[in-house]
Design a protein around this motif. Structure first.
Motif, PDB file in Angstrom:
ATOM      1  N   VAL A 258       0.820  -1.217   0.000  1.00  0.00           N
ATOM      2  CA  VAL A 258       0.000   0.000   0.000  1.00  0.00           C
ATOM      3  C   VAL A 258       0.855   1.270   0.000  1.00  0.00           C
ATOM      4  N   ASP A 259       1.996   1.245   0.679  1.00  0.00           N
ATOM      5  CA  ASP A 259       2.818   2.453   0.765  1.00  0.00           C
ATOM      6  C   ASP A 259       3.363   2.871  -0.593  1.00  0.00           C
TER       7      ASP A 259
ATOM      8  N   ARG B  73       0.491   4.435  -2.524  1.00  0.00           N
ATOM      9  CA  ARG B  73       0.108   5.719  -1.917  1.00  0.00           C
ATOM     10  C   ARG B  73       1.144   6.793  -2.227  1.00  0.00           C
TER      11      ARG B  73
ATOM     12  N   VAL C 238      -7.547  -2.891  -3.476  1.00  0.00           N
ATOM     13  CA  VAL C 238      -6.801  -2.261  -2.389  1.00  0.00           C
ATOM     14  C   VAL C 238      -5.667  -1.407  -2.948  1.00  0.00           C
ATOM     15  N   GLU C 239      -4.993  -1.897  -3.994  1.00  0.00           N
ATOM     16  CA  GLU C 239      -3.921  -1.113  -4.613  1.00  0.00           C
ATOM     17  C   GLU C 239      -4.460   0.212  -5.144  1.00  0.00           C
TER      18      GLU C 239
ATOM     19  N   SER D 227      -5.316   2.581  -2.316  1.00  0.00           N
ATOM     20  CA  SER D 227      -4.095   3.151  -1.743  1.00  0.00           C
ATOM     21  C   SER D 227      -3.604   4.339  -2.571  1.00  0.00           C
TER      22      SER D 227
ATOM     23  N   SER E 194      -7.568   6.018   0.992  1.00  0.00           N
ATOM     24  CA  SER E 194      -6.205   5.503   0.868  1.00  0.00           C
ATOM     25  C   SER E 194      -5.681   4.989   2.211  1.00  0.00           C
ATOM     26  N   TYR E 195      -5.831   5.769   3.257  1.00  0.00           N
ATOM     27  CA  TYR E 195      -5.260   5.378   4.546  1.00  0.00           C
ATOM     28  C   TYR E 195      -6.075   4.293   5.242  1.00  0.00           C
TER      29      TYR E 195
ATOM     30  N   THR F  54      -6.669   1.571   3.889  1.00  0.00           N
ATOM     31  CA  THR F  54      -6.078   0.309   3.421  1.00  0.00           C
ATOM     32  C   THR F  54      -4.826  -0.087   4.193  1.00  0.00           C
ATOM     33  N   GLN F  55      -4.403   0.728   5.150  1.00  0.00           N
ATOM     34  CA  GLN F  55      -3.160   0.442   5.860  1.00  0.00           C
ATOM     35  C   GLN F  55      -3.194  -0.918   6.552  1.00  0.00           C
TER      36      GLN F  55
ATOM     37  N   SER G 215      -1.409  -3.816   4.757  1.00  0.00           N
ATOM     38  CA  SER G 215      -0.017  -3.614   4.364  1.00  0.00           C
ATOM     39  C   SER G 215       0.799  -4.900   4.471  1.00  0.00           C
TER      40      SER G 215
END
Length: 368
Positions: free
Chosen positions: A155-156, A159, A268-269, A272, A320-321, A323-324, A327
């Motif tokens: 995810v990072d 993002r 999810v991608e 993110s 986006s956040y 989905t953390q 990770s």
């Protein structure tokens, strides 16, 4: 975790592709990978813990398996369905051979072995799965209560690469392997409706294609021509990871064409990256996509897309956040905990070893 690992696969992996994704640090491990077929499953070699990462397709069982020494990650209980249907392509995958070389009686016996191995595998191992949706399906099929461990999503990377983009237009993104099981034609039918409602500037359909997917891809292109959507739909075949990130930077909405998706890594991608997801109201993605962006009919999906195209930047950041929790770091922690709980192996290293970060990779959603 201080655990020696032996890697075994059904097919010899493509070392070049793995090196491109993970670098050269695992070359030694890749070269040591053994391959097996279903006929080797009755072997006697045992390990402290055996982890089957593809239990939805590979019925791998040994006589000494138990819940304290075997872990089966089953994405969705599809193996039994394929066995019952006598699916020829699945037989080829298991046997690594051509169907023409065997008799119908031999194939039938082979599938019986696979069915027995599948049932024993599920009842004699600790079963993990990717969502509550899949957990319920596994219980209904096998009567086994599994543990949900969400798949790892980088995810990072998504993002950092796309969330703050100020170059978004009204384009819609679709990410999927080009295969009939993915129902990409639903995206094309939906694109026709978007055009009629004058919504969206373009639909980009991104994914990998294998040799056996060529005929399906030709069907999709024919469908686009029949609908007169050549100027609206663009196919991005075998796109690079950088190209995918570029498309996420300009997209406002992501459309998932398959009802009943067990989890939805590509969803999810996209989330993110700040791309608003539009998904069917059946499947694992309903557990993390806001209800207003789920649809049962294409008309409802049109309304959802209209809302997604008008969504403010604050909503994209919030999505986006959210989905953390999916990770890679959380996945590693979760898997380490399960391995330590299932077996004595790894308990002490788990307390001493920090969580490692996974190397950059290509997105699983484009290949799986």
């Amino acid at each position: 975790m201080g655990i020696d690992v032996e890697l075994v696969t059904l097919e010899k992996p493509e070392a070049v592709s793995i090196r491109d994704a993970y670098g050269t640090s695992i070359d030694r491990d890749v070269k040591r990978i053994r391959t097996l077929s279903l006929s080797q499953i009755a072997g006697t070699k045992s390990h402290g813990v055996t982890i089957n990462t593809h239990g939805d397709m590979l019925p791998f069982f040994r006589h000494n398996f138990a819940k304290n020494n075997a872990i089966t990650y089953c994405h969705y209980p599809i193996a039994g369905q394929l066995i019952d249907s006598g699916d020829s392509s699945y037989y080829n995958i298991l046997q690594n051979m051509n169907l023409s070389t065997t008799t119908p009686k031999c194939r039938s016996m082979y599938f019986e072995i696979a069915r027995d191995a599948c049932n024993k595998m599920m009842t004699n191992s600790t079963v993990l799965t990717n969502s509550e949706f899949s957990r319920k399906a596994i219980f209904k099929t096998h009567g086994v209560d599994s543990t949900v461990l969400h798949p790892p999503v980088d995810v990072d990377t998504f993002r950092n690469a796309a969330l703050s983009s100020d170059a978004r237009d009204d384009s819609i993104l679709v990410i999927s392997r080009f295969h009939p099981s993915k129902k990409i034609e639903n995206a094309i039918h939906f694109a026709k409706l978007l055009r009629q409602n004058e919504l969206g500037s373009r639909m980009n359909i991104v994914g990998n294609i294998s040799p056996d997917g060529a005929s399906y891809f030709n069907y999709l292109r024919h469908l686009v021509r029949c609908y007169g959507l050549e100027d609206f739909i663009r196919f991005e075949v075998n796109a690079s990871f950088d190209r995918l990130l570029g498309l996420m930077r300009i997209s406002k909405a992501y459309f998932h064409p398959l009802p009943g998706e067990p989890f939805g890594i590509s969803t999810v991608e996209a989330m993110s990256a700040g791309v608003i997801p539009i998904v069917p109201d059946t499947g694992g993605h309903t557990e993390f996509v806001p209800a207003k962006y789920q649809f049962h009919t294409f008309d409802q999906a049109v309304e959802a897309v209209a809302a997604a195209l008008d969504a403010p930047a604050s909503e994209r950041i919030q999505i986006s956040y959210f989905t953390q929790k999916y990770s890679t770091a959380n996945y590693i922690r979760g898997f380490q905990k399960i391995v330590a709980e299932v077996s004595d192996i790894g308990k002490k290293p788990l307390e001493q070893t920090p969580v490692i970060s996974m190397p950059k990779r290509f997105p699983e959603s484009m290949a799986s």
